[in-house]
Design a protein around this motif. Sequence first.
Motif, mmCIF file in Angstrom:
data_model
loop_
_atom_site.group_PDB
_atom_site.id
_atom_site.type_symbol
_atom_site.label_atom_id
_atom_site.label_comp_id
_atom_site.label_asym_id
_atom_site.label_seq_id
_atom_site.Cartn_x
_atom_site.Cartn_y
_atom_site.Cartn_z
ATOM 1 N N ARG A 140 8.011 10.703 5.361
ATOM 2 C CA ARG A 140 8.822 9.532 5.000
ATOM 3 C C ARG A 140 8.664 9.210 3.513
ATOM 4 O O ARG A 140 9.632 8.827 2.848
ATOM 5 C CB ARG A 140 8.413 8.331 5.860
ATOM 6 N N PHE A 141 7.456 9.376 2.968
ATOM 7 C CA PHE A 141 7.237 9.157 1.533
ATOM 8 C C PHE A 141 8.147 10.082 0.708
ATOM 9 O O PHE A 141 8.813 9.654 -0.235
ATOM 10 C CB PHE A 141 5.774 9.438 1.174
ATOM 11 N N LEU A 142 8.155 11.341 1.084
ATOM 12 C CA LEU A 142 8.967 12.318 0.338
ATOM 13 C C LEU A 142 10.455 12.019 0.469
ATOM 14 O O LEU A 142 11.216 12.150 -0.497
ATOM 15 C CB LEU A 142 8.659 13.734 0.832
ATOM 16 N N LEU A 143 10.886 11.595 1.666
ATOM 17 C CA LEU A 143 12.288 11.234 1.872
ATOM 18 C C LEU A 143 12.655 10.017 1.021
ATOM 19 O O LEU A 143 13.748 9.962 0.434
ATOM 20 C CB LEU A 143 12.552 10.944 3.350
ATOM 21 N N THR A 144 11.743 9.052 0.925
ATOM 22 C CA THR A 144 11.986 7.863 0.098
ATOM 23 C C THR A 144 12.158 8.245 -1.370
ATOM 24 O O THR A 144 13.063 7.756 -2.053
ATOM 25 C CB THR A 144 10.806 6.871 0.244
ATOM 26 N N ILE A 145 11.295 9.125 -1.850
ATOM 27 C CA ILE A 145 11.395 9.585 -3.253
ATOM 28 C C ILE A 145 12.718 10.312 -3.470
ATOM 29 O O ILE A 145 13.424 10.082 -4.467
ATOM 30 C CB ILE A 145 10.201 10.502 -3.600
ATOM 31 N N LYS A 146 13.101 11.178 -2.542
ATOM 32 C CA LYS A 146 14.360 11.936 -2.658
ATOM 33 C C LYS A 146 15.555 10.991 -2.697
ATOM 34 O O LYS A 146 16.442 11.112 -3.560
ATOM 35 C CB LYS A 146 14.488 12.895 -1.474
ATOM 36 N N GLU A 147 15.606 10.010 -1.775
ATOM 37 C CA GLU A 147 16.737 9.087 -1.717
ATOM 38 C C GLU A 147 16.776 8.169 -2.928
ATOM 39 O O GLU A 147 17.861 7.829 -3.423
ATOM 40 C CB GLU A 147 16.661 8.268 -0.425
ATOM 41 N N THR A 148 15.603 7.765 -3.420
ATOM 42 C CA THR A 148 15.552 6.896 -4.596
ATOM 43 C C THR A 148 16.099 7.624 -5.824
ATOM 44 O O THR A 148 16.845 7.050 -6.617
ATOM 45 C CB THR A 148 14.111 6.428 -4.857
ATOM 46 N N ILE A 202 2.321 9.345 -5.868
ATOM 47 C CA ILE A 202 2.911 10.664 -5.614
ATOM 48 C C ILE A 202 3.975 10.984 -6.668
ATOM 49 O O ILE A 202 4.055 12.113 -7.178
ATOM 50 C CB ILE A 202 3.510 10.720 -4.191
ATOM 51 N N VAL A 203 4.787 9.965 -6.994
ATOM 52 C CA VAL A 203 5.835 10.163 -8.013
ATOM 53 C C VAL A 203 5.213 10.575 -9.344
ATOM 54 O O VAL A 203 5.685 11.508 -10.021
ATOM 55 C CB VAL A 203 6.683 8.885 -8.179
ATOM 56 N N VAL A 249 -1.068 14.133 3.278
ATOM 57 C CA VAL A 249 -1.831 13.629 4.436
ATOM 58 C C VAL A 249 -3.317 13.521 4.089
ATOM 59 O O VAL A 249 -3.969 12.501 4.340
ATOM 60 C CB VAL A 249 -1.614 14.554 5.652
ATOM 61 N N ASP A 250 -3.871 14.577 3.491
ATOM 62 C CA ASP A 250 -5.303 14.602 3.173
ATOM 63 C C ASP A 250 -5.655 13.625 2.052
ATOM 64 O O ASP A 250 -6.688 12.940 2.121
ATOM 65 C CB ASP A 250 -5.724 16.015 2.756
ATOM 66 N N ASP A 251 -4.806 13.542 1.003
ATOM 67 C CA ASP A 251 -5.135 12.736 -0.177
ATOM 68 C C ASP A 251 -4.976 11.239 0.066
ATOM 69 O O ASP A 251 -5.674 10.431 -0.566
ATOM 70 C CB ASP A 251 -4.269 13.151 -1.371
ATOM 71 N N TYR A 252 -4.074 10.875 0.964
ATOM 72 C CA TYR A 252 -3.781 9.441 1.124
ATOM 73 C C TYR A 252 -4.105 8.925 2.534
ATOM 74 O O TYR A 252 -3.859 7.761 2.839
ATOM 75 C CB TYR A 252 -2.312 9.162 0.779
ATOM 76 N N GLY A 253 -4.654 9.778 3.391
ATOM 77 C CA GLY A 253 -5.073 9.345 4.717
ATOM 78 C C GLY A 253 -3.945 8.819 5.564
ATOM 79 O O GLY A 253 -4.108 7.823 6.286
ATOM 80 N N VAL A 254 -2.786 9.472 5.490
ATOM 81 C CA VAL A 254 -1.628 9.040 6.267
ATOM 82 C C VAL A 254 -1.271 10.132 7.258
ATOM 83 O O VAL A 254 -1.778 11.267 7.204
ATOM 84 C CB VAL A 254 -0.421 8.722 5.362
ATOM 85 N N SER A 255 -0.370 9.802 8.177
ATOM 86 C CA SER A 255 0.073 10.783 9.165
ATOM 87 C C SER A 255 1.108 11.727 8.548
ATOM 88 O O SER A 255 1.666 11.460 7.473
ATOM 89 C CB SER A 255 0.692 10.072 10.365
ATOM 90 N N MET A 279 0.831 -1.207 0.000
ATOM 91 C CA MET A 279 0.000 0.000 0.000
ATOM 92 C C MET A 279 0.862 1.253 0.000
ATOM 93 O O MET A 279 0.614 2.207 -0.759
ATOM 94 C CB MET A 279 -0.936 0.011 1.212
ATOM 95 N N ALA A 280 1.890 1.234 0.831
ATOM 96 C CA ALA A 280 2.794 2.390 0.895
ATOM 97 C C ALA A 280 3.487 2.591 -0.447
ATOM 98 O O ALA A 280 3.622 3.727 -0.928
ATOM 99 C CB ALA A 280 3.818 2.200 2.004
#
Length: 332
Positions: A45-53, A17-18, A33-39, A9-10
Amino acid sequence: MHLNGGGDMAKNQITAIVFRLFSGETLTVEQIVDDYGVSIRTAQRFLLTIKETLEDTQLQNQYQLARTAGHYRLQQQRALSEGQVLVLAKLITASRTLNKDELLNILAQLMADLPEPSSKILNQAIANEKYNYHPIADASDRVDRIWQIQSAIHDHLKLRFNYQNNEISERAPLIEVSGQPTVIRQSDYYFFMTLHDEMQDTYQTYRIDWMSEIQVLNRKFDPTVVRQYQVAEKQVEQAYAYDGKDITIEFEYYGYPGYVLDRFPKSRVVKVLDKPRKFDFPVTQIQIDVEYSLGIQMWLMTQSNILRVIKPVFVAKDVKDWLQEGLNFYKE
């Protein structure tokens, strides 16, 4: 692009997002947060993952995740630094070659995707030049025309066009010209194209803004004519894009010799002369290798109060005659 962001799911959410970032969207943590119902923590963390990838793949040379005032966007890596953009912007505005719409469009493209602080600095640096920009009298568009000609040169195709040489007469006739385009160059305020005449095996230079009804003909030409015309050599031997005959001119110079050496790279100081100075520079004897033409004649006239031609004799005579003609204008 392989994403390491946790469960399926993540990963799906990160992939979504990408795609949004690649489509040009700008996102905030709050939007995610609003679009995906996450904290908030998970969105970060999603944005950090995209940046590191991005940084761990070949895409690092093409894209980076940029953050400006809490807004995230995918930014293409610039081929030019801020300093290089500034230099180009200054050169383009100083040339006055393009009409204002073309100038502003190029400047906008140059500064697109710059970080906001850099964009602000650059806009301030050229604000006065943009506001007070005065293009040459001919306000026609020429960027697309220049590219059309360059494409014909690349594809070795002949051109046909109408030409009005406004330099020769107030009512210059419109003539039809055809031939093999060899090179485009810029000199002073204008763009020029040099054409090879196949019948006479000669080269003729035309001002691009005086060309109209340009047609690219479906007829190939010999590509060696492009290589034979050494534009880099021509530009350092000519003045104001006038073609001429190769000669060496020698003169006494009473001004700053570095100016002559910069203006004509094929020049040299022969010796320093023991003569009274006109300014706080030694009097030098200089030789310049040039294409003698109306352009060189005009340049010599701009230096006539600090330059005395020694040889060739016919050039010295030309200068004397021009000075006399100019003086005649001031006789009562």
